[in-house]
Each structure stands twice: as C-alpha cells, then as structure tokens.
Write an enzyme that holds these catalytic residues in place. Sequence first.
Site, short mmCIF file in Angstrom:
data_model
loop_
_atom_site.label_atom_id
_atom_site.label_comp_id
_atom_site.label_asym_id
_atom_site.label_seq_id
_atom_site.Cartn_x
_atom_site.Cartn_y
_atom_site.Cartn_z
N GLN A 111 -9.46 -0.21 -15.74
CA GLN A 111 -10.01 -1.12 -14.73
C GLN A 111 -11.29 -0.55 -14.13
OE1 GLN A 111 -7.67 -3.29 -11.57
NE2 GLN A 111 -8.32 -1.56 -10.32
N GLN A 133 -5.13 -12.28 -12.50
CA GLN A 133 -4.98 -11.06 -13.32
C GLN A 133 -3.53 -10.85 -13.76
OE1 GLN A 133 -6.51 -8.51 -9.91
NE2 GLN A 133 -5.09 -7.05 -10.81
N LEU A 169 0.81 -1.22 0.00
CA LEU A 169 0.00 0.00 0.00
C LEU A 169 0.84 1.27 0.00
CD1 LEU A 169 -2.72 -1.13 2.56
CD2 LEU A 169 -2.71 -1.37 0.07
N HIS A 227 -3.66 4.25 -2.07
CA HIS A 227 -4.62 3.35 -1.44
C HIS A 227 -5.24 4.01 -0.20
CE1 HIS A 227 -1.74 0.38 -3.34
NE2 HIS A 227 -2.89 -0.03 -3.83
N SER A 240 2.35 4.19 -7.33
CA SER A 240 2.06 2.82 -7.76
C SER A 240 2.95 1.87 -6.97
CB SER A 240 2.37 2.67 -9.26
OG SER A 240 2.45 1.30 -9.59
O1 PAF Z 1 -6.26 -2.36 -8.52
C1 PAF Z 1 -5.95 -3.39 -7.89
O2 PAF Z 1 -5.20 -3.35 -6.91
C2 PAF Z 1 -6.52 -4.73 -8.31
O3 PAF Z 1 -6.61 -4.83 -9.68
C3 PAF Z 1 -7.85 -5.06 -7.63
C4 PAF Z 1 -8.95 -4.07 -8.02
C5 PAF Z 1 -7.70 -5.06 -6.12
C6 PAF Z 1 -8.33 -6.44 -8.07
O4 PAF Z 1 -7.40 -7.42 -7.74
#
Ligand code: PAF
Length: 288
Positions: A159, A67, A39, A43, A191
Amino acid sequence: MTAVAALPVVRTVPDLRGRVAAWRTEGLRVALVPTMGALHEGHLSLVRQARREADRVVATIFVNPRQFGPSEDFSRYPRREAEDAGLLAGAGTDLLFAPAVEAMYPPGFATTVSVAGVSAGLCGAARPGHFDGVATVVAKLLLQALPDVALFGEKDYQQLKVIERMVRDLDIPVAVRGVPTVREPDGLALSSRNAYLTPDERAVAPALHRVLAGIADALAAGRGSAATLTARGKAELEAAGFAKVDYLEVRDAETLVAVETAERPVRVLAAAWLGRARLIDNVPVPSR
Ligand code: PAF
C-alpha cells in the site's frame, strides 16, 4: 463541528478545508494520518511521528467500502469512533475528519485511481480491486486536506509503495512517510484484524514474523535463494497452523519486482490466513 473526547471532529470536506486553511494562514505545517479506525499503537505511532514533523495533525477515520471485496469483512470491520477519538486526542491529534460514505462517494461518483505495476501481485492478486480502492480514497483524502506530509505504516508495505507511486505520478504536493511496523513483544505486527484471532490462533500468529525474519537473515547471509527459502517458509507456516498462505515472496524494496537474491534493498512479504483473520507482514533484508 462536533467534539468527541475533546477532539474536534469534522465530517464534510468544506469543514475540513476551513480548518486547514485557517492553520495555513498562520503559517503552520500540517500532517495527515489516514486510518480506518479500530486504532492501536501502530496508528498512534503514526500520529506521534506526525507531531514531530508538523505543527498540526489531522487524522481521518473512514472505513472505505471501495477497498473491500464482495466477500471481505467490510460490514464486520470494527467501528468504535468515540474510543478512537480519545486515543487520537491523547497521542496529539488536533482534528479528526470522519466523513460518512455519502460524503466521500456521493451519487454519481465515477472516478477510480488505478496504479499499475506496484499494485499487481501480492495483495493485489489476492484482493482484486483493493489497491484501486485504496488509491482512490487516499487521493481524495490528500486533495481534500492538502497536507504537507502524510504518514502510512510500513506494515501495509505494498500500500505504501502504491501511494508513493500515485503521489509522484499525479504530482500531488505532499511528502509521503513510511513509519516502521509496531510489534507485540512476540513479534506479531499490530493490526486491527488481530481482534479476529481466537486465543489458540493468537498463540500461532507470531510464527508469521518468525518465518519472515528467518528468511531475511538467511538471504542476508547468502544462505539460499528466495525460491528455496520461501518454499520452506510456506511449509513452516502451514505446519504451525496457518490454513492458507496467500503469498510469501521476496521483492525489490522499491519496485516490488520479484528477486532471487539480496543484492539491492529487498523486502520479504507475506499474507496468510489464521481462522477468520488474514494476517499480512513484511520485513527488510539487512544489507550485506
Ligand atoms: O491502511 C489503511 O488503514 C487504509 O488502507 C487507508 C490508507 C486509511 C485507506 O483507506
């Protein structure tokens, strides 16, 4: 249930549901902040916004294998739950849901959520299957927690649009909020993957935001077409030291369809490689 740094942690869906159900009987409003951990301030800004919108905030940490492509950074993605839990507690999180992979994808798991249209192109082209993995895990998290509101960063703009579309299409009863990108003073979007940058690469990285902002300003002022400006922008990024530009494009802010001018709300989006880090960023084009 265990507790890390004074933050209660649950790891199973029944435990998560039990906590949320208890809040519901008290008439409390619940927000969900899904994350993959590692984080940073971006976040935490989601958690703070969640606090403003709800009485209780649930954060999730789950590095979602579905993913990541086979040659991507799943195994080396930073994992530091104890430190993250301390940050989440400090920002006002009430509960952390941190399931194991087997709890999310038990043997026999066979369902994929796939969102056509907005998933195509951009990161969807460079990372085949990525948004199926995102949509599948986010659908699960939303249905597991059943929050009133769920918050996602605008840094991952495609996203966000995929999740909005999915929630509308599947009638998932949740309000999806996009929260503006948090940046370093030099413009670099925060990031978890910035940790991969060497000091030299870190010095180059803000060029990504600079180029995007320059294109957005030029489009807003009617100084050039998307095609001309993005071609020039790619050359600038390569000259600055980016090894490869996956894409640099101007898209409709809602549908993500390619556009040439900024008659409607549009967004400039890019992904480019610096060493081991694939950086993504996007900016809105100010309306004329
Ligand atoms: O953005 C992210 O950290 C991820 O893609 C998420 C939305 C938690 C899904 O795993």
